[in-house]
Motif scaffolding. Structure first.
Motif, PDB file in Angstrom:
ATOM      1  N   GLY A 184      10.075  70.977  67.110  1.00 24.15           N
ATOM      2  CA  GLY A 184      10.085  69.666  67.763  1.00 24.15           C
ATOM      3  C   GLY A 184       8.704  69.022  67.795  1.00 24.15           C
ATOM      4  O   GLY A 184       8.569  67.810  67.570  1.00 24.15           O
ATOM      5  N   ASP A 185       7.678  69.813  68.069  1.00 20.62           N
ATOM      6  CA  ASP A 185       6.311  69.282  68.062  1.00 20.62           C
ATOM      7  C   ASP A 185       5.922  68.802  66.666  1.00 20.62           C
ATOM      8  O   ASP A 185       5.356  67.715  66.498  1.00 20.62           O
ATOM      9  N   PHE A 186       6.204  69.629  65.661  1.00 20.55           N
ATOM     10  CA  PHE A 186       5.895  69.241  64.287  1.00 20.55           C
ATOM     11  C   PHE A 186       6.645  67.967  63.902  1.00 20.55           C
ATOM     12  O   PHE A 186       6.092  67.073  63.254  1.00 20.55           O
ATOM     13  N   GLU A 187       7.899  67.898  64.290  1.00 25.28           N
ATOM     14  CA  GLU A 187       8.732  66.757  63.919  1.00 25.28           C
ATOM     15  C   GLU A 187       8.163  65.455  64.478  1.00 25.28           C
ATOM     16  O   GLU A 187       8.061  64.449  63.762  1.00 25.28           O
ATOM     17  N   VAL A 188       7.780  65.469  65.739  1.00 22.90           N
ATOM     18  CA  VAL A 188       7.247  64.263  66.369  1.00 22.90           C
ATOM     19  C   VAL A 188       5.888  63.889  65.785  1.00 22.90           C
ATOM     20  O   VAL A 188       5.639  62.727  65.439  1.00 22.90           O
ATOM     21  N   ALA A 189       4.992  64.869  65.669  1.00 24.78           N
ATOM     22  CA  ALA A 189       3.643  64.576  65.158  1.00 24.78           C
ATOM     23  C   ALA A 189       3.684  64.073  63.716  1.00 24.78           C
ATOM     24  O   ALA A 189       2.965  63.138  63.345  1.00 24.78           O
ATOM     25  N   LEU A 190       4.534  64.691  62.894  1.00 23.84           N
ATOM     26  CA  LEU A 190       4.630  64.264  61.502  1.00 23.84           C
ATOM     27  C   LEU A 190       5.274  62.887  61.379  1.00 23.84           C
ATOM     28  O   LEU A 190       4.844  62.062  60.555  1.00 23.84           O
ATOM     29  N   ALA A 191       6.295  62.616  62.185  1.00 21.86           N
ATOM     30  CA  ALA A 191       6.937  61.303  62.139  1.00 21.86           C
ATOM     31  C   ALA A 191       5.953  60.202  62.504  1.00 21.86           C
ATOM     32  O   ALA A 191       5.921  59.139  61.861  1.00 21.86           O
ATOM     33  N   ARG A 192       5.148  60.444  63.526  1.00 26.07           N
ATOM     34  CA  ARG A 192       4.150  59.435  63.927  1.00 26.07           C
ATOM     35  C   ARG A 192       3.078  59.269  62.853  1.00 26.07           C
ATOM     36  O   ARG A 192       2.615  58.150  62.598  1.00 26.07           O
ATOM     37  N   THR A 193       2.693  60.363  62.240  1.00 24.87           N
ATOM     38  CA  THR A 193       1.689  60.306  61.168  1.00 24.87           C
ATOM     39  C   THR A 193       2.210  59.498  59.992  1.00 24.87           C
ATOM     40  O   THR A 193       1.519  58.612  59.457  1.00 24.87           O
ATOM     41  N   LEU A 194       3.434  59.780  59.579  1.00 27.62           N
ATOM     42  CA  LEU A 194       4.019  59.071  58.434  1.00 27.62           C
ATOM     43  C   LEU A 194       4.235  57.598  58.763  1.00 27.62           C
ATOM     44  O   LEU A 194       4.051  56.728  57.903  1.00 27.62           O
ATOM     45  N   ALA A 195       4.622  57.303  59.996  1.00 28.30           N
ATOM     46  CA  ALA A 195       4.801  55.908  60.396  1.00 28.30           C
ATOM     47  C   ALA A 195       3.475  55.147  60.300  1.00 28.30           C
ATOM     48  O   ALA A 195       3.442  53.975  59.886  1.00 28.30           O
ATOM     49  N   ASP A 196       2.382  55.803  60.675  1.00 22.59           N
ATOM     50  CA  ASP A 196       1.064  55.173  60.556  1.00 22.59           C
ATOM     51  C   ASP A 196       0.750  54.803  59.110  1.00 22.59           C
ATOM     52  O   ASP A 196       0.011  53.848  58.845  1.00 22.59           O
ATOM     53  N   LEU A 197       1.299  55.574  58.178  1.00 22.15           N
ATOM     54  CA  LEU A 197       1.054  55.346  56.751  1.00 22.15           C
ATOM     55  C   LEU A 197       2.143  54.495  56.101  1.00 22.15           C
ATOM     56  O   LEU A 197       2.116  54.281  54.883  1.00 22.15           O
ATOM     57  N   GLY A 198       3.109  54.044  56.912  1.00 15.76           N
ATOM     58  CA  GLY A 198       4.192  53.245  56.363  1.00 15.76           C
ATOM     59  C   GLY A 198       5.184  54.049  55.559  1.00 15.76           C
ATOM     60  O   GLY A 198       5.849  53.513  54.665  1.00 15.76           O
ATOM     61  N   LEU A 199       5.324  55.338  55.883  1.00 17.63           N
ATOM     62  CA  LEU A 199       6.210  56.230  55.142  1.00 17.63           C
ATOM     63  C   LEU A 199       7.360  56.697  56.033  1.00 17.63           C
ATOM     64  O   LEU A 199       7.220  56.759  57.259  1.00 17.63           O
ATOM     65  N   PRO A 200       8.501  57.055  55.434  1.00 16.88           N
ATOM     66  CA  PRO A 200       9.641  57.526  56.231  1.00 16.88           C
ATOM     67  C   PRO A 200       9.429  58.932  56.760  1.00 16.88           C
ATOM     68  O   PRO A 200       8.693  59.726  56.173  1.00 16.88           O
ATOM     69  N   ALA A 201      10.084  59.248  57.856  1.00 19.02           N
ATOM     70  CA  ALA A 201      10.015  60.591  58.425  1.00 19.02           C
ATOM     71  C   ALA A 201      10.713  61.586  57.507  1.00 19.02           C
ATOM     72  O   ALA A 201      11.596  61.226  56.725  1.00 19.02           O
ATOM     73  N   VAL A 202      10.309  62.836  57.598  1.00 21.06           N
ATOM     74  CA  VAL A 202      10.960  63.908  56.829  1.00 21.06           C
ATOM     75  C   VAL A 202      11.946  64.637  57.728  1.00 21.06           C
ATOM     76  O   VAL A 202      11.869  64.568  58.953  1.00 21.06           O
ATOM     77  N   GLY A 203      12.887  65.339  57.119  1.00 20.12           N
ATOM     78  CA  GLY A 203      13.930  66.013  57.878  1.00 20.12           C
ATOM     79  C   GLY A 203      13.467  67.287  58.556  1.00 20.12           C
ATOM     80  O   GLY A 203      12.503  67.936  58.131  1.00 20.12           O
TER      81      GLY A 203
END
Length: 217
Positions: A22-41
């Protein structure tokens, strides 16, 4: 396998002590959003964690269709996001607190040995109330190389003052098994962890368990 045969234990963190997807999922989603990229599964994250943050970021960028040139920016954003949510979307696995206490009661010296950056590992252990049982906490940036290289295990054994053959490695993936074999440590895997999408039994550990507190039975 009897606890009296060991003087110390080295214990992995993500997927072994704490369910941190869950921590990885949230941190990675926010990181990718900052770069204009979609979240990963979530399934992708489960297959990818365990080899250090650098590997996770590079693999995630590739999965999301990002350019490798974005790595430095992604790394900086990920570090900031992960620090801000570390432990908030994770949970200690059943049997962990009891298992750690029994290992200590059996006289074993304990060190947490993870590929997660050491500062994040210490922060997480403290947040989950697990930090007091460990003599040391070593992260992926504590030594020149990470698991599956045996160097972290060799150095951790030295820090604990224990011979590798009397130091039990407890983890959740083949990386832990490979590192343990290289260092000369017996190794146990938990069945519930993140073994890169493969069954824990396939990694060749000396024993596979369902809960950490099984070791003391």
């Amino acid at each position: 396998m009897r606890l009296q045969d060991f003087d110390a234990a080295l214990i992995d963190l993500d997927g072994t002590l704490v369910d941190t997807i869950g921590d990885f999922e949230v941190a990675l989603a926010r990181t990718l959003a900052d770069l204009g990229l979609p979240a990963v599964g979530r399934a992708f994250i489960e297959r990818t964690v365990g080899q250090g943050s650098e590997h996770l970021i590079r693999s995630t960028l590739a999965e999301a269709g990002g350019a490798g040139a974005h790595y430095d920016q992604a790394w900086a954003r990920y570090q900031a996001h992960y620090e801000s949510i570390n432990g908030r979307h994770s949970a200690v696995f059943p049997g962990v607190a009891e298992g750690l206490l029994r290992l200590r009661e059996a006289g074993l010296r304990l060190a947490c040995l993870t590929n997660k950056p050491a500062a994040f590992a210490r922060q997480l252990l403290a947040a989950k109330g697990l930090d007091q049982v460990f003599t040391h906490c070593f992260g992926g940036d504590s030594f020149a190389r990470k698991k599956p290289d045996p160097l972290p295990l060799v150095e951790a054994c030295r820090a604990l003052g224990a011979a590798p053959e009397r130091t039990l490695m407890i983890g959740d993936s083949r990386n832990d098994v490979l590192a343990a074999r290289g260092a000369g440590c017996p190794v146990v895997l938990v069945r519930y962890g993140y073994n890169h999408g493969e069954p824990a039994e396939s990694a060749g550990a000396d024993r596979v368990i369902d809960r950490l507190d099984e070791l003391a039975r």
